[in-house]
Every structure is written in structure tokens, then in C-alpha cells.
Write a protein that holds these residues in place. Structure first.
Motif, PDB file in Angstrom:
ATOM      1  N   TYR A 198      13.549  88.254 -58.997  1.00 60.60           N
ATOM      2  CA  TYR A 198      13.266  86.949 -59.583  1.00 60.60           C
ATOM      3  C   TYR A 198      12.398  86.195 -58.599  1.00 60.60           C
ATOM      4  CZ  TYR A 198      14.301  82.891 -62.530  1.00 60.60           C
ATOM      5  OH  TYR A 198      14.215  81.841 -63.410  1.00 60.60           O
ATOM      6  N   THR A 199      11.722  85.182 -59.110  1.00 64.78           N
ATOM      7  CA  THR A 199      10.915  84.341 -58.234  1.00 64.78           C
ATOM      8  C   THR A 199      11.531  82.960 -58.172  1.00 64.78           C
ATOM      9  OG1 THR A 199       8.911  85.581 -58.733  1.00 64.78           O
ATOM     10  CG2 THR A 199       8.639  83.353 -57.861  1.00 64.78           C
ATOM     11  N   PHE A 200      11.849  82.534 -56.971  1.00 61.33           N
ATOM     12  CA  PHE A 200      12.513  81.258 -56.754  1.00 61.33           C
ATOM     13  C   PHE A 200      11.498  80.253 -56.246  1.00 61.33           C
ATOM     14  CE2 PHE A 200      15.665  84.528 -56.607  1.00 61.33           C
ATOM     15  CZ  PHE A 200      16.759  83.979 -57.238  1.00 61.33           C
ATOM     16  N   GLY A 201      11.432  79.100 -56.906  1.00 58.47           N
ATOM     17  CA  GLY A 201      10.384  78.152 -56.537  1.00 58.47           C
ATOM     18  C   GLY A 201      10.770  76.693 -56.688  1.00 58.47           C
ATOM     19  N   ALA A 202      12.062  76.376 -56.603  1.00 56.20           N
ATOM     20  CA  ALA A 202      12.445  74.969 -56.669  1.00 56.20           C
ATOM     21  C   ALA A 202      11.767  74.213 -55.531  1.00 56.20           C
ATOM     22  CB  ALA A 202      13.963  74.825 -56.584  1.00 56.20           C
TER      23      ALA A 202
ATOM     24  N   THR B 171       6.862  88.319 -62.223  1.00 52.90           N
ATOM     25  CA  THR B 171       5.748  87.871 -61.393  1.00 52.90           C
ATOM     26  C   THR B 171       4.799  89.035 -61.174  1.00 52.90           C
ATOM     27  OG1 THR B 171       7.114  86.215 -60.304  1.00 52.90           O
ATOM     28  CG2 THR B 171       5.105  86.900 -59.164  1.00 52.90           C
ATOM     29  N   PHE B 172       3.560  88.831 -61.553  1.00 51.95           N
ATOM     30  CA  PHE B 172       2.550  89.880 -61.459  1.00 51.95           C
ATOM     31  C   PHE B 172       1.645  89.597 -60.264  1.00 51.95           C
ATOM     32  CE2 PHE B 172       4.055  89.739 -65.740  1.00 51.95           C
ATOM     33  CZ  PHE B 172       4.114  91.062 -66.134  1.00 51.95           C
ATOM     34  N   GLY B 173       1.488  90.586 -59.405  1.00 51.06           N
ATOM     35  CA  GLY B 173       0.739  90.314 -58.183  1.00 51.06           C
ATOM     36  C   GLY B 173      -0.061  91.492 -57.664  1.00 51.06           C
ATOM     37  N   ALA B 174      -0.467  92.412 -58.544  1.00 52.39           N
ATOM     38  CA  ALA B 174      -1.302  93.513 -58.072  1.00 52.39           C
ATOM     39  C   ALA B 174      -2.590  92.943 -57.472  1.00 52.39           C
ATOM     40  CB  ALA B 174      -1.623  94.463 -59.216  1.00 52.39           C
ATOM     41  N   VAL B 175      -3.086  93.619 -56.468  1.00 53.38           N
ATOM     42  CA  VAL B 175      -4.218  93.075 -55.711  1.00 53.38           C
ATOM     43  C   VAL B 175      -5.449  92.937 -56.599  1.00 53.38           C
ATOM     44  CG1 VAL B 175      -5.729  93.443 -53.740  1.00 53.38           C
ATOM     45  CG2 VAL B 175      -3.311  94.044 -53.583  1.00 53.38           C
ATOM     46  N   GLU B 176      -5.661  93.910 -57.496  1.00 53.91           N
ATOM     47  CA  GLU B 176      -6.907  93.942 -58.254  1.00 53.91           C
ATOM     48  C   GLU B 176      -6.786  93.277 -59.633  1.00 53.91           C
ATOM     49  OE1 GLU B 176      -4.808  96.218 -57.636  1.00 53.91           O
ATOM     50  OE2 GLU B 176      -4.289  97.110 -59.563  1.00 53.91           O
ATOM     51  N   ARG B 177      -5.799  92.400 -59.803  1.00 53.75           N
ATOM     52  CA  ARG B 177      -5.609  91.752 -61.112  1.00 53.75           C
ATOM     53  C   ARG B 177      -6.826  90.960 -61.516  1.00 53.75           C
ATOM     54  NH1 ARG B 177      -1.907  87.670 -61.597  1.00 53.75           N
ATOM     55  NH2 ARG B 177      -1.949  88.070 -63.827  1.00 53.75           N
ATOM     56  N   SER B 178      -7.373  90.221 -60.571  1.00 49.37           N
ATOM     57  CA  SER B 178      -8.541  89.398 -60.841  1.00 49.37           C
ATOM     58  C   SER B 178      -9.696  89.915 -59.995  1.00 49.37           C
ATOM     59  CB  SER B 178      -8.229  87.938 -60.486  1.00 49.37           C
ATOM     60  OG  SER B 178      -9.404  87.153 -60.562  1.00 49.37           O
TER      61      SER B 178
ATOM     62  N   ASP C  85     -12.201  88.497 -58.655  1.00 52.19           N
ATOM     63  CA  ASP C  85     -12.698  87.655 -57.570  1.00 52.19           C
ATOM     64  C   ASP C  85     -11.692  87.522 -56.438  1.00 52.19           C
ATOM     65  OD1 ASP C  85     -14.653  87.434 -59.386  1.00 52.19           O
ATOM     66  OD2 ASP C  85     -14.284  85.329 -59.898  1.00 52.19           O
ATOM     67  N   GLU C  86     -10.687  86.692 -56.688  1.00 49.59           N
ATOM     68  CA  GLU C  86      -9.760  86.354 -55.631  1.00 49.59           C
ATOM     69  C   GLU C  86      -8.380  86.901 -55.962  1.00 49.59           C
ATOM     70  OE1 GLU C  86      -9.508  82.129 -55.680  1.00 49.59           O
ATOM     71  OE2 GLU C  86      -9.370  82.050 -57.861  1.00 49.59           O
ATOM     72  N   ARG C  87      -7.506  86.918 -54.956  1.00 49.19           N
ATOM     73  CA  ARG C  87      -6.138  87.348 -55.169  1.00 49.19           C
ATOM     74  C   ARG C  87      -5.388  86.304 -55.988  1.00 49.19           C
ATOM     75  NH1 ARG C  87      -2.074  90.269 -52.602  1.00 49.19           N
ATOM     76  NH2 ARG C  87      -0.371  90.447 -54.072  1.00 49.19           N
ATOM     77  N   VAL C  88      -4.795  86.726 -57.088  1.00 51.01           N
ATOM     78  CA  VAL C  88      -4.040  85.809 -57.937  1.00 51.01           C
ATOM     79  C   VAL C  88      -2.651  86.381 -58.159  1.00 51.01           C
ATOM     80  CG1 VAL C  88      -3.877  84.690 -60.176  1.00 51.01           C
ATOM     81  CG2 VAL C  88      -6.106  84.994 -59.119  1.00 51.01           C
ATOM     82  N   VAL C  89      -1.641  85.569 -57.933  1.00 48.87           N
ATOM     83  CA  VAL C  89      -0.258  85.931 -58.242  1.00 48.87           C
ATOM     84  C   VAL C  89       0.195  85.040 -59.388  1.00 48.87           C
ATOM     85  CG1 VAL C  89       2.100  85.968 -57.410  1.00 48.87           C
ATOM     86  CG2 VAL C  89       0.250  86.698 -55.906  1.00 48.87           C
ATOM     87  N   SER C  90       0.617  85.654 -60.495  1.00 51.09           N
ATOM     88  CA  SER C  90       1.024  84.881 -61.666  1.00 51.09           C
ATOM     89  C   SER C  90       2.518  84.999 -61.882  1.00 51.09           C
ATOM     90  CB  SER C  90       0.298  85.384 -62.909  1.00 51.09           C
ATOM     91  OG  SER C  90      -1.089  85.153 -62.801  1.00 51.09           O
ATOM     92  N   ILE C  91       3.185  83.862 -61.846  1.00 50.12           N
ATOM     93  CA  ILE C  91       4.609  83.813 -62.153  1.00 50.12           C
ATOM     94  C   ILE C  91       4.709  83.480 -63.633  1.00 50.12           C
ATOM     95  CG2 ILE C  91       6.804  82.741 -61.581  1.00 50.12           C
ATOM     96  CD1 ILE C  91       5.397  81.885 -58.902  1.00 50.12           C
TER      97      ILE C  91
END
Lengths: 204, 204
Positions: free
Chosen positions: A68-72, B69-76, B78-84
Motif C-alpha cells: 500500500y502507499t501511505f501518504g497522510a 502505485t505504478f512506478g516502472a522507470v519507462e512509464r513516461s 520524458d521524466e520519471r513518473v510515479v502514479s498512485i
DNA sequence: GCAAAAGTGTTAAAAGTACACCCATGG
DNA sequence: CCATGGGTGTACTTTTAACACTTTTGC
């Protein structure tokens, strides 16, 4: 966060344990906390979790999954911190290789001191997920070694679920699930009939 | 990501739909994508998800849950994007209020065009989770309005699970689950016996 | 032989499935 | 009165749970 098996307080049964690290900096200096660390710009989330676990505990678990991702906002008193938490299961033989130092120690999962940050909540959430998942997924195998008896596997289930299971029905359910196969070998040494040894057979 | 119910291609049954936004900037300019946006420094993850959903689609869903939470390096590129990623379910009456503009459109969940980034994967993952969760959680109620008939509820289950359910057994299972209660009112107008109306009774 | 755990068999309860059939309404 | 879906009854199958009983070892 890593779960492994250890001897319970009574001694005869196993109990869930997890390694904690003592914080050497503020905030929460001196408190125990879950191992963790930053995410590198060129590594995946799972890779970062593996790396951080290895750097702090010396462990390289086979089973690793995002929890899980915690972000409070108020998780950390100083700055905003978002933690993408992974959890891992280590086999008994792997756990033995784990470092235990002044600032890294294994503790029983159901009797922890107050942890730093919101890590108490995180552990509670992970325990709930583990208890739910063990009922429909063969993850309990990941806590044992290469070969194991059905009594050992049942002991894992009982440690996770915290209730006794009928040995006869447990045997039938596990055999019907097709997640284990007999190795043909037996475990001698107990003062009773030698139990058959099995290995995990995870679906490909 | 938001799921709602809409008319299926045939028309008689419902089908899962979700709102997409057309990208107006590079990368993937012109492609459809899931609604989303940045995380503010002083809002929780769920708050940020709500805010972003509202800003892009005008919807304020009652059911909202973290997906993954998706965080593969090559998702975007341009830049590194982590999507919750959070997912939401909206009731039929809520979905009607949703904006539909040139760049925001509802599309059937099982027949989407190729989306931007890794959003195809994200939708597939969410659909799998929805299908799994509907079997053990009263989540389907969140796709209906205040009052509904058991036939409407069954229609939701069938849309999610993509298979027909026996009306008689479905009725008994839902009633035994205790997650709905009759309102005492009936739905008139059909050319058949008027069905009883129920409301969701989520455990407090 | 005895204790202890492995492993098998049997039975009852519960849950899930299939389907026949009556009920109430609009047209 | 007939078509349509609402709603009930019932028989059958599968799954789950409980527990008696036999087997094989160490001591």
C-alpha cells in the motif's frame, strides 16, 4: 517490511516475526522502525524495495509484493513523506542468514513496541492482508524452506491465522489445491511415524 | 479512475464505463488517458485523487479506494513518473451529472482505444480487482442509486462478472448477506409484477 | 508396549446450483 | 388472457467441518 517465522514465546510453535531498525536520527530517534529508504531515479519500485531491504537487513527475499502507499500529510513531523510500502516473506533458511546487530533486530509481529511514524498502522495493515491472503493464495509456502512436512506448513497457517486447524482436513485441502507435491523423501528423527516431505509447486 | 454503469452495446443490459480525457499536450498528444494530476503538499492521497477527479470530470464519487502505485522507470518517455492510482465507483444518478466535453468522454471499459502511457495496463488491473472484489464485498451497491431492485443489482453483478446469474439464488445470497434492506416501496411501471425496492445497508 | 504424530475413513452440516412453478402487473 | 419478470419451493451436488480410527516410528 519483511515477515519471517521464528519460535514463539512458548517455544513449540512458530510465530510471525519481522526485522526492525533502530532510528539513529531525529525524528523518533531511538525508536524502532520498519526498514526503508529512498527511491532511485533509475530503479523500479520493486527494485528499490529489494535494495533497501538488502542494505538494511542483508536479506534478499523471494516473495515481494506491493502492500500500500501511505501518504497522510502528518505522517512525518518535518516534511511530507509518501511511502510506497512493499512486503516480503522470507524462508526459514534465509532468515537465519539475516544480520542481527545493535540496530537491527527481529521482533514478534503481534507484540511490538510503539514504532516510529505511522509504522504501527502499517504493520497492522500488513498483518491483515497476510491473514486474508493466506486463505486463498499459496503464499505460506514462501515462509518455509525447500522441503517441508505438512505439519510444518500447517504450523505456518496456524501462526498466521492464530487458530488451530484440523490436521486431516488441512492435508486434504492442501493436496487438493495442487500447490505442493511430494518429494518422495521422509523426515526421520521424530519419535513418531516419519512424515512425508513436500516441495512447493507454484503454478507457472 | 472512475467506473460507472452505462447502457451496453445491445442496449438492454448495463456495461461498465469509465471517463477518459484526451491529452492536449505531448507526450501522447491526442490519445485518451485516465484522469489524474499532481499531489499537493498539504493534501492526503485520497484528497488529491478526489480533487483531480472533480477537476477533470466534475464527479465527486462516494466510493474511493487506492488501487496500486505504478512506478516502472519507462512509464513516461520524458521524466520519471510515479502514479498512485485510486479508483472510484459512481452511482447512476451521479454519473448523469458528469460533464461530457470535447476532451472528456465516457467509454465502455471492455472496448477501449489504445491509451496513453501504461494506462491500458492500469485499466486491466483495475478491472481484475473489481471482478475479484465484487465476489466478497458489497461494492456493487456503490454503482447504483439510493433505491434499487434486486434485478438492477443483479444486472450490475452480471456486467462486472460478465456472466449470467440465477435470479432465485442471487436473491437468496444477497438477502442472506444482510447488505441490503427493503424500503417497503415498490417500483411500478414495468409490465409485470412490481419489484420490491431495496437500499444499501453498509455495516457501520 | 506405549506415546505421539502421520495418515485414512466416515458422517453430518452448510453452501452452492439447477430448475419447476406460482404471483402480480400492463397491455 | 397472455407475456413478462418477481418471487418461492425443492431437490441435488459440492464443499466444509468434526472426529473416530489405523499406521509407523522412537524410546
Amino acid at each position: 517490511m519483511i515477515f519471517g517465522l521464528g519460535a514463539s514465546a512458548e517455544g513449540s510453535r512458530s510465530a510471525l516475526q519481522l526485522p526492525l531498525v533502530r532510528r539513529v536520527r531525529e525524528p523518533y530517534r531511538g525508536r524502532w522502525a520498519l526498514p526503508g529508504g529512498p527511491l532511485g531515479a533509475t530503479e523500479s519500485l520493486a527494485d528499490a524495495a529489494r535494495r533497501n531491504l538488502f542494505e538494511t537487513t542483508g536479506l534478499a527475499p523471494r516473495y515481494l509484493e506491493q502492500l500500500y502507499t501511505f501518504g497522510a500529510v502528518e505522517r512525518s513531523p518535518d516534511e511530507r513523506v509518501v511511502s510506497i510500502v512493499y512486503w516480503a516473506l522470507v524462508r526459514a533458511d534465509e532468515a537465519d542468514q539475516a544480520r542481527t546487530t545493535e540496530n537491527v533486530r527481529w521482533m514478534p509481529a503481534d507484540d511490538l513496541p510503539p514504532l516510529a511514524f505511522d509504522h504501527d498502522e502499517i504493520v497492522a495493515y500488513a498483518l491483515g492482508r497476510l491473514r486474508g491472503k493466506v486463505e486463498y493464495s499459496p503464499i505460506a509456502h514462501a515462509l518455509l524452506g525447500e522441503e517441508f512436512t505438512l505439519a510444518e506448513l500447517r504450523d505456518v497457517y496456524e501462526a498466521v491465522l492464530r487458530r488451530a486447524l484440523d490436521p486431516a482436513n488441512f492435508r486434504r485441502q492442501i493436496e487438493a489445491s495442487g500447490t505442493v507435491e511430494p518429494t518422495g523423501r521422509f523426515l526421520a528423527g521424530g519419535r513418531h511415524r516419519p512424515p512425508r516431505l513436500y516441495r512447493s509447486r507454484v503454478a507457472p
